[in-house]
Design a protein around this motif. Sequence first.
Motif, PDB file in Angstrom:
ATOM      1  N   HIS A 147       0.806  -1.219   0.000  1.00 18.59           N
ATOM      2  CA  HIS A 147       0.000   0.000   0.000  1.00 18.59           C
ATOM      3  C   HIS A 147       0.845   1.277   0.000  1.00 18.59           C
ATOM      4  CE1 HIS A 147      -3.729  -2.236   0.640  1.00 18.59           C
ATOM      5  NE2 HIS A 147      -3.050  -2.989   1.493  1.00 18.59           N
ATOM      6  N   ALA A 182       2.710   2.694   2.230  1.00 14.38           N
ATOM      7  CA  ALA A 182       2.425   3.506   3.415  1.00 14.38           C
ATOM      8  C   ALA A 182       3.701   4.166   3.926  1.00 14.38           C
ATOM      9  CB  ALA A 182       1.807   2.641   4.502  1.00 14.38           C
ATOM     10  N   THR A 198     -10.172   4.081  11.312  1.00 15.42           N
ATOM     11  CA  THR A 198      -9.740   4.765  10.088  1.00 15.42           C
ATOM     12  C   THR A 198      -9.800   6.256  10.364  1.00 15.42           C
ATOM     13  OG1 THR A 198     -10.720   2.991   8.760  1.00 15.42           O
ATOM     14  CG2 THR A 198     -10.093   5.028   7.616  1.00 15.42           C
ATOM     15  N   LYS A 202      -5.305  11.993   3.525  1.00 14.89           N
ATOM     16  CA  LYS A 202      -4.382  11.062   4.163  1.00 14.89           C
ATOM     17  C   LYS A 202      -5.073  10.405   5.359  1.00 14.89           C
ATOM     18  CE  LYS A 202      -0.177  13.630   2.955  1.00 14.89           C
ATOM     19  NZ  LYS A 202       1.065  14.244   3.493  1.00 14.89           N
ATOM     20  N   TYR A 203      -4.778   9.109   5.556  1.00  7.41           N
ATOM     21  CA  TYR A 203      -5.466   8.347   6.600  1.00  7.41           C
ATOM     22  C   TYR A 203      -4.468   7.533   7.427  1.00  7.41           C
ATOM     23  CZ  TYR A 203      -9.783   9.334   4.013  1.00  7.41           C
ATOM     24  OH  TYR A 203     -10.829   9.952   3.385  1.00  7.41           O
ATOM     25  N   ALA A 237      -4.773   3.814   9.236  1.00 14.08           N
ATOM     26  CA  ALA A 237      -5.592   2.605   9.392  1.00 14.08           C
ATOM     27  C   ALA A 237      -5.084   1.830  10.601  1.00 14.08           C
ATOM     28  CB  ALA A 237      -5.496   1.741   8.137  1.00 14.08           C
ATOM     29  N   ASP A 284      -0.729   6.565   6.518  1.00 12.54           N
ATOM     30  CA  ASP A 284      -0.770   7.111   5.157  1.00 12.54           C
ATOM     31  C   ASP A 284      -0.574   6.060   4.062  1.00 12.54           C
ATOM     32  OD1 ASP A 284      -1.021   8.955   3.130  1.00 12.54           O
ATOM     33  OD2 ASP A 284       1.039   9.700   3.292  1.00 12.54           O
ATOM     34  N   PRO A 285      -1.462   5.051   3.981  1.00  7.58           N
ATOM     35  CA  PRO A 285      -1.407   4.137   2.831  1.00  7.58           C
ATOM     36  C   PRO A 285      -1.854   4.882   1.573  1.00  7.58           C
ATOM     37  CG  PRO A 285      -3.342   3.700   4.169  1.00  7.58           C
ATOM     38  CD  PRO A 285      -2.554   4.748   4.909  1.00  7.58           C
ATOM     39  N   LYS A 286      -1.133   4.681   0.470  1.00 14.72           N
ATOM     40  CA  LYS A 286      -1.390   5.465  -0.742  1.00 14.72           C
ATOM     41  C   LYS A 286      -2.033   4.658  -1.861  1.00 14.72           C
ATOM     42  CE  LYS A 286       2.651   8.337   0.292  1.00 14.72           C
ATOM     43  NZ  LYS A 286       3.028   7.566   1.500  1.00 14.72           N
ATOM     44  N   TYR A 338      -7.643   2.234   2.388  1.00 11.55           N
ATOM     45  CA  TYR A 338      -7.148   2.959   3.557  1.00 11.55           C
ATOM     46  C   TYR A 338      -7.922   2.603   4.831  1.00 11.55           C
ATOM     47  CZ  TYR A 338     -11.055   6.070   2.316  1.00 11.55           C
ATOM     48  OH  TYR A 338     -12.293   6.573   1.993  1.00 11.55           O
TER      49      TYR A 338
END
Length: 712
Positions: A257, A259, A524, A538-539, A541, A562-564, A568
């Motif tokens: 991901h 991140a 989340t 931006k998150y 998880a 911050d998974p991109k 998320y």
Amino acid sequence: MSIRKEILSRAYITFYVLVLVSVVIMGQVIKIDTVERAYWIQRGEDYSIRKQNVEAQRGNIYADDGSLLATSIPYFDIRIDFGSEAMRDEYFNQHVDSLSIYLQRDIWPKRSVAQIKQKLVRARKDRVRSFLIARNADFTVVEKVKKYPLLSLGGYKGGLVLERKSSRLKPYGNLASRSIGRMAGDRKPLGLEMYYDDLLGGKDGLRYVQRIARGIDIPIHDLTEIDAQEGHDLQTSINVNLQDIAEYSLRQVLTEHEAEWGTAIVMEVKSGHVKAIANLGQTASGGYYENLNYGVGRLYELGSTFKLATMLALFEDQDLELDDPVSLGPGYMRVGSGIIRDSEGHPFDTTTIEHNFAISSNVGMAKLAIKYFRSDDGPDRFFKYMKQFHLKSKTGIEIPGEPEPDIYSKEERKNIPGKKGTWSSVMSIPYMAHGYELRTTPLQILAFYNAVANDGYYVPPRLGEKVMKSGSLVRMIHPNMKSVRIASESSIKKAQHLLKEVVLNGTGKNLISPDYSVAGKTGTTRINYADKDAKRKKYIASFVGYFPTDQPKYSCIVVVNDPKKHAYYGSKIAAPVFKEIVDYCYATDPNLMKVLNDKPMLASAQIQLPVYEVGYSKDFETVFGYLGLKTRKSTESEWTVILQDSTDFTLAPRAVREKAIPNVVGMGLRDALYLLENLDVRVVVQGTGKVTRQSIEPGSPINNKKIFLTLG
């Protein structure tokens, strides 16, 4: 010339000579005291006798099974003092030829014996006080040199001088590296090395040395010395295999991901012992490395995982029931200048507290907080419960750098730089209720969930377990660690039920398994919600919970920042890492395995099957495949431990590290020989059967080239 004049002239000449000599002497004294002062002070220091500290041998750090996590490796500069008063010419002449042969064989193979002898003879003639034989030599080389001709006579007659140094080695490389830490002198000290420095460091000794050349000292053996006292060993609660699984699973998710960073922590519910703490951050090249202890040192906004604290406070304050109604409206609500939304739509506008928690409704949680905690003394009661739950204080984990939780009331914010004026009587409580406008570390919120799993009793997280000395127990580090109840029994039972419901009928459904039960909460969190000009959202998880649900043994948290790519949500990113850890624990811990058949078996059906075997993975797979027996493989590994429940066999990993003695106990002789001889270790075997004992501890550096195996 008269005698009188002659005597006077001689007297004047003598006087003038004495005056001239005095002037010259005074000039030299002034020159030495001013112009050359620094030079002569340095010369005095260079050739003076002084006291010198003798560094104590630093203690080792061990995993929970005795595997080495950190150890000190000694190395030496080897010199000969050809100016030693006790070294007689007859000793030197008798041994110089054979000494040259030994040095050519082991130390200087590119030089001829004649060249080496010539250097030794010249050094002896010039009475060289510090003739260098080898620099940074290991213990094996030192043991050889001690037996050389002339040098075997010792420090007096043979002139042997050993300057001992040491370096810190982690046999498992970067595994739990930030938590193990580094000691003073290795850049900035941190981790367990720093916290337990007094225990590990021992007590330095004292010896007298004479400086014989710039930067070179030799011991003076006939002056009094104080022996150094080696440090104690520290046995930690870290489980090497569980740590390996946590790091591997976390790395896979972070890479998939893209991140920024992630952490995964596993704790024992009853004791608070941390069994694994994985921390990985993204490097400039896109890889992942343990560059910071995020689990202990990084504050983050919790989002939905904090909802359990809000609900527990409501249960304590209002004695709410799980089937009490909650209005969700259209799935969003305006609070002051902001809008609180549910992350996903739902086809109802009213539900129960139980279902509201399971689907993780932000609106429902905010409405409950507004109703009971926003008005009058409600905020004061809310923060009283946060303190009661230990969410406003550090855990005290033995890793320096843990910050205070960022959960501050209106009055507290007035005295904190950067927080003054941030309290809103309308917005703060409803936003805090579902995990915004507050921050803790992953370990701090895990300790709270661990208390819920532990029937309401809070135990501080700990890494240190035992103080050891030469393999014997000195003391337990926390022998009588008291647990404190954070809430009433009825409130805790309701909280436990909510966490079960999340997995059975809520956002954590992907953790359902027929083999085990899990309770926990997904999270989340939008982390750049205040940035109106942000190009992308931006998150963070997360998932935090415990297992088994009925008699919890482990609690665990996974946080991914911050998974991109791809997803998320905590249920999609953090929960799979949690599941990998749970799978491994159930696959390797017989006490957690489900009893499939507890009825007495017929005598004719009692077939003898292997219960515990260790060996090469592909060999086991071939044999079990041929016999048609069911197997489960918890992870990819070249070497395997076979664990058997009533019908299935689990292939659990046996960790084998490079440049370290492997654990061969339980293996057949063929596999043990293959592993050890490929490491250039000579094996001496006694007995028949499988390996039951090995003379060198697993994880030890490969210094000793011989190992004794006992079979039985």
